[in-house]
Scaffold this motif. Structure first.
Motif, PDB file in Angstrom:
ATOM      1  N   HIS A   1      11.807  -3.481   1.697  1.00 48.33           N
ATOM      2  CA  HIS A   1      12.105  -4.665   1.555  1.00 48.33           C
ATOM      3  C   HIS A   1      13.074  -4.600   2.648  1.00 48.33           C
ATOM      4  O   HIS A   1      13.395  -5.863   3.114  1.00 48.33           O
ATOM      5  CB  HIS A   1      12.585  -4.750  -0.003  1.00 48.33           C
ATOM      6  CG  HIS A   1      13.284  -5.710  -0.304  1.00 48.33           C
ATOM      7  ND1 HIS A   1      12.755  -7.577   0.081  1.00 48.33           N
ATOM      8  CD2 HIS A   1      14.099  -6.479  -0.008  1.00 48.33           C
ATOM      9  CE1 HIS A   1      13.650  -8.045  -0.006  1.00 48.33           C
ATOM     10  NE2 HIS A   1      14.800  -7.715  -0.507  1.00 48.33           N
ATOM     11  N   ASN A   2      14.470  -4.287   2.407  1.00 48.05           N
ATOM     12  CA  ASN A   2      15.084  -4.878   3.534  1.00 48.05           C
ATOM     13  C   ASN A   2      15.522  -4.760   5.197  1.00 48.05           C
ATOM     14  O   ASN A   2      15.736  -5.416   5.048  1.00 48.05           O
ATOM     15  CB  ASN A   2      16.339  -3.534   3.257  1.00 48.05           C
ATOM     16  CG  ASN A   2      17.345  -3.973   2.241  1.00 48.05           C
ATOM     17  OD1 ASN A   2      17.744  -4.968   1.424  1.00 48.05           O
ATOM     18  ND2 ASN A   2      16.958  -3.250   1.331  1.00 48.05           N
ATOM     19  N   PHE A   3      13.839  -3.981   5.635  1.00 52.15           N
ATOM     20  CA  PHE A   3      14.302  -3.594   6.875  1.00 52.15           C
ATOM     21  C   PHE A   3      13.165  -4.384   7.115  1.00 52.15           C
ATOM     22  O   PHE A   3      12.537  -4.076   8.723  1.00 52.15           O
ATOM     23  CB  PHE A   3      14.481  -2.537   7.426  1.00 52.15           C
ATOM     24  CG  PHE A   3      15.716  -1.806   7.391  1.00 52.15           C
ATOM     25  CD1 PHE A   3      16.959  -1.774   6.916  1.00 52.15           C
ATOM     26  CD2 PHE A   3      15.849  -0.744   6.778  1.00 52.15           C
ATOM     27  CE1 PHE A   3      18.181  -1.909   6.592  1.00 52.15           C
ATOM     28  CE2 PHE A   3      17.501   0.146   6.540  1.00 52.15           C
ATOM     29  CZ  PHE A   3      18.351  -0.778   6.123  1.00 52.15           C
ATOM     30  N   GLU A   4      11.951  -5.067   6.097  1.00 50.63           N
ATOM     31  CA  GLU A   4      11.181  -5.822   7.012  1.00 50.63           C
ATOM     32  C   GLU A   4      10.425  -5.350   7.133  1.00 50.63           C
ATOM     33  O   GLU A   4       9.543  -5.407   8.784  1.00 50.63           O
ATOM     34  CB  GLU A   4      11.780  -7.428   7.458  1.00 50.63           C
ATOM     35  CG  GLU A   4      12.196  -7.784   6.370  1.00 50.63           C
ATOM     36  CD  GLU A   4      12.053  -8.969   6.527  1.00 50.63           C
ATOM     37  OE1 GLU A   4      12.438  -9.601   8.718  1.00 50.63           O
ATOM     38  OE2 GLU A   4      12.611 -10.060   5.908  1.00 50.63           O
ATOM     39  N   ILE A   5      10.076  -3.329   7.782  1.00 52.29           N
ATOM     40  CA  ILE A   5       8.720  -2.771   8.407  1.00 52.29           C
ATOM     41  C   ILE A   5       7.521  -2.771   6.930  1.00 52.29           C
ATOM     42  O   ILE A   5       8.283  -2.435   5.812  1.00 52.29           O
ATOM     43  CB  ILE A   5       9.806  -1.494   8.193  1.00 52.29           C
ATOM     44  CG1 ILE A   5      10.836  -0.969   8.653  1.00 52.29           C
ATOM     45  CG2 ILE A   5       8.666  -1.022   9.721  1.00 52.29           C
ATOM     46  CD1 ILE A   5      11.497  -0.105   9.178  1.00 52.29           C
ATOM     47  N   GLN A   6       6.492  -2.470   7.787  1.00 51.28           N
ATOM     48  CA  GLN A   6       5.405  -2.619   7.052  1.00 51.28           C
ATOM     49  C   GLN A   6       5.188  -1.897   5.917  1.00 51.28           C
ATOM     50  O   GLN A   6       5.676  -0.400   6.283  1.00 51.28           O
ATOM     51  CB  GLN A   6       4.414  -2.389   8.069  1.00 51.28           C
ATOM     52  CG  GLN A   6       3.797  -3.624   8.966  1.00 51.28           C
ATOM     53  CD  GLN A   6       2.837  -4.201   8.890  1.00 51.28           C
ATOM     54  OE1 GLN A   6       2.339  -4.017   7.933  1.00 51.28           O
ATOM     55  NE2 GLN A   6       2.943  -5.465   9.769  1.00 51.28           N
TER      56      GLN A   6
ATOM     57  N   LEU B   1       6.911  13.338   5.510  1.00 52.42           N
ATOM     58  CA  LEU B   1       7.594  13.898   5.188  1.00 52.42           C
ATOM     59  C   LEU B   1       7.716  14.657   3.599  1.00 52.42           C
ATOM     60  O   LEU B   1       8.113  15.741   4.174  1.00 52.42           O
ATOM     61  CB  LEU B   1       9.096  12.649   4.137  1.00 52.42           C
ATOM     62  CG  LEU B   1      10.253  12.711   4.200  1.00 52.42           C
ATOM     63  CD1 LEU B   1      11.323  13.562   4.609  1.00 52.42           C
ATOM     64  CD2 LEU B   1      11.093  11.903   3.222  1.00 52.42           C
TER      65      LEU B   1
ATOM     66  N   LYS C   1      21.798  -5.863  10.922  1.00 51.55           N
ATOM     67  CA  LYS C   1      22.717  -5.283   9.730  1.00 51.55           C
ATOM     68  C   LYS C   1      23.928  -3.402   9.989  1.00 51.55           C
ATOM     69  O   LYS C   1      24.966  -3.260   9.830  1.00 51.55           O
ATOM     70  CB  LYS C   1      21.269  -4.225   8.542  1.00 51.55           C
ATOM     71  CG  LYS C   1      21.172  -5.478   7.634  1.00 51.55           C
ATOM     72  CD  LYS C   1      20.638  -5.243   6.385  1.00 51.55           C
ATOM     73  CE  LYS C   1      20.096  -6.695   5.879  1.00 51.55           C
ATOM     74  NZ  LYS C   1      19.140  -5.894   4.221  1.00 51.55           N
TER      75      LYS C   1
ATOM     76  N   ALA D   1       8.300  12.975  10.367  1.00 53.94           N
ATOM     77  CA  ALA D   1       9.059  11.770  10.044  1.00 53.94           C
ATOM     78  C   ALA D   1       9.751  11.223  10.520  1.00 53.94           C
ATOM     79  O   ALA D   1      10.253   9.887   9.913  1.00 53.94           O
ATOM     80  CB  ALA D   1       8.702  12.090   8.335  1.00 53.94           C
TER      81      ALA D   1
ATOM     82  N   PHE E   1       2.361   0.107   5.694  1.00 50.67           N
ATOM     83  CA  PHE E   1       1.898   0.532   5.735  1.00 50.67           C
ATOM     84  C   PHE E   1       2.194   2.560   7.048  1.00 50.67           C
ATOM     85  O   PHE E   1       2.125   3.278   6.400  1.00 50.67           O
ATOM     86  CB  PHE E   1       0.790   0.160   6.916  1.00 50.67           C
ATOM     87  CG  PHE E   1      -0.531   1.047   7.005  1.00 50.67           C
ATOM     88  CD1 PHE E   1      -1.729   1.089   6.044  1.00 50.67           C
ATOM     89  CD2 PHE E   1      -0.899   2.389   8.351  1.00 50.67           C
ATOM     90  CE1 PHE E   1      -2.212   1.870   6.826  1.00 50.67           C
ATOM     91  CE2 PHE E   1      -1.432   2.764   8.451  1.00 50.67           C
ATOM     92  CZ  PHE E   1      -2.582   2.753   8.176  1.00 50.67           C
ATOM     93  N   ILE E   2       3.316   1.809   7.882  1.00 50.95           N
ATOM     94  CA  ILE E   2       4.164   3.041   8.285  1.00 50.95           C
ATOM     95  C   ILE E   2       5.255   3.353   7.223  1.00 50.95           C
ATOM     96  O   ILE E   2       4.959   4.765   7.810  1.00 50.95           O
ATOM     97  CB  ILE E   2       5.224   1.762   9.156  1.00 50.95           C
ATOM     98  CG1 ILE E   2       3.751   1.023  10.363  1.00 50.95           C
ATOM     99  CG2 ILE E   2       5.373   2.593  10.784  1.00 50.95           C
ATOM    100  CD1 ILE E   2       2.932   2.454  11.518  1.00 50.95           C
TER     101      ILE E   2
ATOM    102  N   LEU F   1       3.646   6.076   5.470  1.00 52.58           N
ATOM    103  CA  LEU F   1       3.098   6.709   6.609  1.00 52.58           C
ATOM    104  C   LEU F   1       4.271   8.182   6.790  1.00 52.58           C
ATOM    105  O   LEU F   1       3.858   8.845   6.505  1.00 52.58           O
ATOM    106  CB  LEU F   1       2.239   6.417   8.019  1.00 52.58           C
ATOM    107  CG  LEU F   1       1.761   6.764   8.587  1.00 52.58           C
ATOM    108  CD1 LEU F   1       0.511   7.902   7.624  1.00 52.58           C
ATOM    109  CD2 LEU F   1       0.929   6.201   9.981  1.00 52.58           C
ATOM    110  N   ALA F   2       5.319   6.980   6.913  1.00 54.13           N
ATOM    111  CA  ALA F   2       6.518   8.374   6.936  1.00 54.13           C
ATOM    112  C   ALA F   2       7.181   9.232   6.044  1.00 54.13           C
ATOM    113  O   ALA F   2       7.213  10.402   6.110  1.00 54.13           O
ATOM    114  CB  ALA F   2       7.753   7.611   7.385  1.00 54.13           C
TER     115      ALA F   2
ATOM    116  N   ILE G   1       1.037  -1.137   0.148  1.00 47.05           N
ATOM    117  CA  ILE G   1      -0.327   0.271  -0.258  1.00 47.05           C
ATOM    118  C   ILE G   1       0.374   1.296  -0.310  1.00 47.05           C
ATOM    119  O   ILE G   1       1.895   1.470   0.431  1.00 47.05           O
ATOM    120  CB  ILE G   1      -0.393   0.165   0.936  1.00 47.05           C
ATOM    121  CG1 ILE G   1      -2.713   1.422   1.114  1.00 47.05           C
ATOM    122  CG2 ILE G   1      -0.273   0.185   2.327  1.00 47.05           C
ATOM    123  CD1 ILE G   1      -2.910   0.577   1.102  1.00 47.05           C
TER     124      ILE G   1
ATOM    125  N   VAL H   1      13.590   0.462   2.492  1.00 42.78           N
ATOM    126  CA  VAL H   1      12.946   0.598   3.622  1.00 42.78           C
ATOM    127  C   VAL H   1      12.484  -0.668   3.776  1.00 42.78           C
ATOM    128  O   VAL H   1      12.336  -1.397   4.902  1.00 42.78           O
ATOM    129  CB  VAL H   1      12.574   1.628   4.255  1.00 42.78           C
ATOM    130  CG1 VAL H   1      12.381   1.322   5.883  1.00 42.78           C
ATOM    131  CG2 VAL H   1      13.728   2.877   4.287  1.00 42.78           C
TER     132      VAL H   1
ATOM    133  N   SER I   1      13.133  -2.304  14.097  1.00 37.19           N
ATOM    134  CA  SER I   1      13.079  -3.551  12.957  1.00 37.19           C
ATOM    135  C   SER I   1      14.639  -4.600  13.420  1.00 37.19           C
ATOM    136  O   SER I   1      15.785  -3.745  13.417  1.00 37.19           O
ATOM    137  CB  SER I   1      13.437  -2.013  11.847  1.00 37.19           C
ATOM    138  OG  SER I   1      13.759  -3.772  10.966  1.00 37.19           O
TER     139      SER I   1
END
Lengths: 340, 373
Positions: free
Chosen positions: A134-139, A150, B335, B318, A141-142, A145-146, A85, A132, B329
């Motif tokens: 993919h590499n840090f596996e953060i949703q 931004l 990493k 942000a 959505f979040i 949202l950032a 999303i 971000v 995370s």
């Protein structure tokens, strides 16, 4: 999620009848939306025939007035097809109008130079978010949202006040009317249709398109099959960022100013258009052509409310919500059938 | 690992506590204020009211805490509620338009009725969301998108597109009044948090909610009425949003269908995530959410007090969001800080992906964990 949806009626394993086959067809949601568009248009013709609703220009205006939304929604279609999303779309559009207006008006750069810069910034923003995610596996959505915060913030950093564009080349570009047989369309409308055509080709006829569907359908399987799911996800957000920036440029042309509050909440319009167009938010199923009809239906609601005259603008929101609801229920019904 | 002293293992236990990171961020943010406002932590008494930065952080953060607490429970069942902002607007609009129609706007019965009406509307919205999610099996983000889109239209319909202003003393109390020297809204928030905490941690309800969030189908098969619980949590979330709506409209003595509670759903989700609740559902922390909401409110206050130009505060926000999420995370910690750091501070953040053989960092992280146990 899907676990709770098993309906007792959906378990017929007999040879599917014609009706069942039709209901199970993936193209049906797009068909339903197209049909709804035609019905609404027909009702409009009947109700407002003496107010000029029948003129072809009214139809063409749908593309002129919603070209930017179509471009943004096409970008969102990629993201949603991949199962993600993107909430940063509206902010990115607002930021692009601001960025363009500031560079053209305050810095005096020619628009020809500014356009590629704006597109590059948008694509890069999308790439960063995808990276971000993919590499840090953060949703998603979040992260997006950032991104929303931004880019809206960056708008305000450029200027708190709106910047109107008086540059000659921009206004001549904005006022260019491309004559068709029955009326005219703007450059924005043409660009949006080109974007749609390219997206259609990419999604249905290229390797990348198939990867988007595969990742959205089942990421785990896609990974086990050896598809570069990470690259696909990052690419999808890059496409969305690029489309948002392009939509921002079209919006700048349409409205000829930059404003930190432009396109607030437009990500919801775009998501709504995609959903109304029959794309499943779980990813992996849908057609970008449906997004076109989704945008047209939303645009038609606005024009009907304009023609009605006595209806207030908030009815647009209510009507959009009701339509959204209807389409979600139709989708739900059909996916239940398909599982059976 | 056998050589590690008890202090370091205590330290590790502390840092693994689910509230460690949120509280650390909150304390850090509070401390940042001190060089700019030396009397930041002092609380003064004036006119029988307590004043001070800490009091105002809680006061202005009250609606956000309420919405975020409701959101936590929804997220714990694996859902999400985007409609809370619209519910805030609808509740405020209904209550204010009812009060403005009264002859005597200060009459307590009228105010109570108005509040009841507003909260009823909120609960109906929640019931609708819950129905779509639990009965129709629609993805929560989509199901609640409907009211998010249509709700502001309804709120504007109620207020006729105007901003309704009212002048009612009893109504003013909820969001702007004082009681026992403290802002009244603090008591409302404390009551809601206490009741939620008691219901979810002193009864089996919290466990059931987490079971539904972990696996709705499995919990249904073991006899939990997972659908009913889902409907209940959406109703509860909407009720919390409704109270927040009353608070916001009472604080400004006005109902603005367009702007009341704008983006509060995003802030609330953020507060929940900062508080350490995974968006995937299955476990939650009310305390973490309250801390998360306070972090967001403190951040806003800090931005003002340290003199960051107001136009850049969204960029600032942000940046903080990204930093907090990155810190939570496990993959990012692996990493950036290396596997040693990750092992020391453990993986406490969101969803832990199944370690793949191709991921050496995950493998090295798993090893010391086994030694500890």
């Amino acid at each position: 999620m899907s676990a709770t949806t098993q309906s007792p009626t959906a378990s017929d394993s007999r040879t599917p009848s014609k009706v069942a086959r039709l209901l199970g067809d993936r193209r049906l949601p797009v068909g339903v939306t197209a049909l709804l568009f035609l019905v609404m248009y027909g009702v409009g013709l009947g109700r407002y025939q003496f107010y000029g609703f029948a003129e072809p220009q009214v139809f063409l205006n749908l593309f002129i007035d919603n070209g930017y939304l179509l471009v943004a929604a096409v970008g969102v279609t990629f993201v949603i097809l991949s199962g993600g999303i993107d909430l940063s779309v509206g902010s990115m559009i607002g930021f692009t109008t601001m960025f363009t207006a500031w560079l053209v008006e305050r810095q005096g750069l020619p628009i020809v130079v500014v356009i590629p810069m704006a597109l590059a910034v948008g694509a890069f923003g999308g790439f960063l978010m995808g990276y971000v995610i993919h590499n840090f596996e953060i949703q998603p959505f979040i992260v997006t949202l950032a991104g929303l915060f931004l880019f809206r913030g960056l708008c305000l950093v450029i200027s708190k006040e709106s910047i109107s564009i008086s540059d000659g080349s921009v206004s001549s570009m904005a006022q260019t009317q491309v004559q068709l047989g029955m009326g005219f369309v703007s450059i924005g409308a043409i660009v949006s249709l080109v974007v749609l055509a390219v997206a259609f080709y990419v999604l249905h006829y290229t390797r990348f398109g198939r990867r988007v569907y595969a990742v959205g359908g089942n990421e785990q399987s896609a990974m086990l099959m050896g598809l570069p799911q990470g690259g696909t996800k990052i690419a999808v957000y890059t496409v969305s960022g690029f489309c948002s920036a392009l939509a921002g440029l079209l919006f700048t042309l349409y409205i000829q100013s930059g404003d930190p509050l432009h396109a607030t909440g437009m990500e919801l319009d775009a998501i709504a258009a995609v959903v109304i167009g029959g794309t499943l938010l779980t990813g992996g199923s849908g057609y970008v052509l449906g997004t076109l009809f989704g945008v047209l239906v939303l645009g038609l609601i606005k024009s009907i409310i304009q023609f009605e005259g006595t209806l207030s603008s908030w009815w647009t929101k209510i009507a959009t919500g009701v339509l959204l609801c209807a389409f979600i229920l139709v989708q739900r019904f059909m996916t239940t059938r398909k599982k059976g | 690992m056998t050589t590690s002293s008890t202090t370091s293992s205590r330290w590790r236990a502390l840092t693994r506590h689910h509230l460690f990171w949120p509280v650390a961020v909150l304390v850090l943010l509070l401390l940042v204020n001190v060089p700019f406002t030396p009397d930041f932590f002092s609380v003064k008494m004036a006119d029988g009211h307590l004043y001070g930065s800490l009091v105002s952080i809680v006061l202005f953060g009250s609606p956000l805490i309420l919405v975020a607490v409701g959101m936590t429970v929804v997220i714990a069942t694996g859902g999400i509620d985007l409609s809370v902002g619209a519910v805030v607007a609808i509740t405020g609009a209904l209550a204010c338009s009812y009060i403005s129609d009264q002859k005597d706007q200060g009459a307590l019965s009228g105010v109570l009725l108005a509040m009841g009406l507003g909260l009823l509307a909120a609960v109906v919205c929640g019931l609708w969301n819950g129905f779509l999610v639990a009965r129709m099996g629609i993805q929560p983000i989509i199901a609640t998108l409907i009211i998010m889109v249509a709700g502001r239209g309804v709120a504007q319909l109620i207020t006729d597109g105007q901003i309704i202003t009212i002048n009612s003393e009893p109504y003013k109390l909820i969001g702007g009044g004082y009681w026992l020297t403290l802002p009244f809204s603090i008591f409302v928030v404390a009551a809601v948090v206490a009741v939620t905490g008691a219901l979810t941690r002193r009864t089996a309800l919290g466990l059931l909610v987490e079971a539904v969030g972990g696996n709705a189908e499995a919990s249904r098969l073991v006899g939990i009425r997972s659908r009913r619980i889902k409907i209940l949590v959406y109703m509860f979330c909407a009720l919390c949003a409704g109270i927040a709506g009353l608070m916001i409209s009472s604080n400004t003595s006005a109902a603005d269908g367009n702007n009341a509670g704008l983006w509060i759903e995003l802030d609330a989700i953020l507060a929940v995530v900062i508080g350490g609740t995974s968006l995937l559902g299955g476990r939650f922390s009310i305390g973490g959410t309250v801390v998360g909401a306070l972090v967001i409110q403190t951040l806003t206050t800090t931005i003002y007090t340290i003199g960051v130009p107001t136009q850049t505060n969204l960029v600032f926000k942000a940046a903080v969001v990204i930093v907090v999420c990155l810190l939570q995370s496990p993959k990012f910690r692996d990493k950036v800080f290396g596997a040693k750091f990750a092992a020391r501070f453990g993986a406490k953040g969101g969803a832990k992906p199944a370690p793949t053989p191709a991921d050496p960092a995950a493998a090295t992280e798993a090893a010391p964990k086994m030694e500890v146990s």
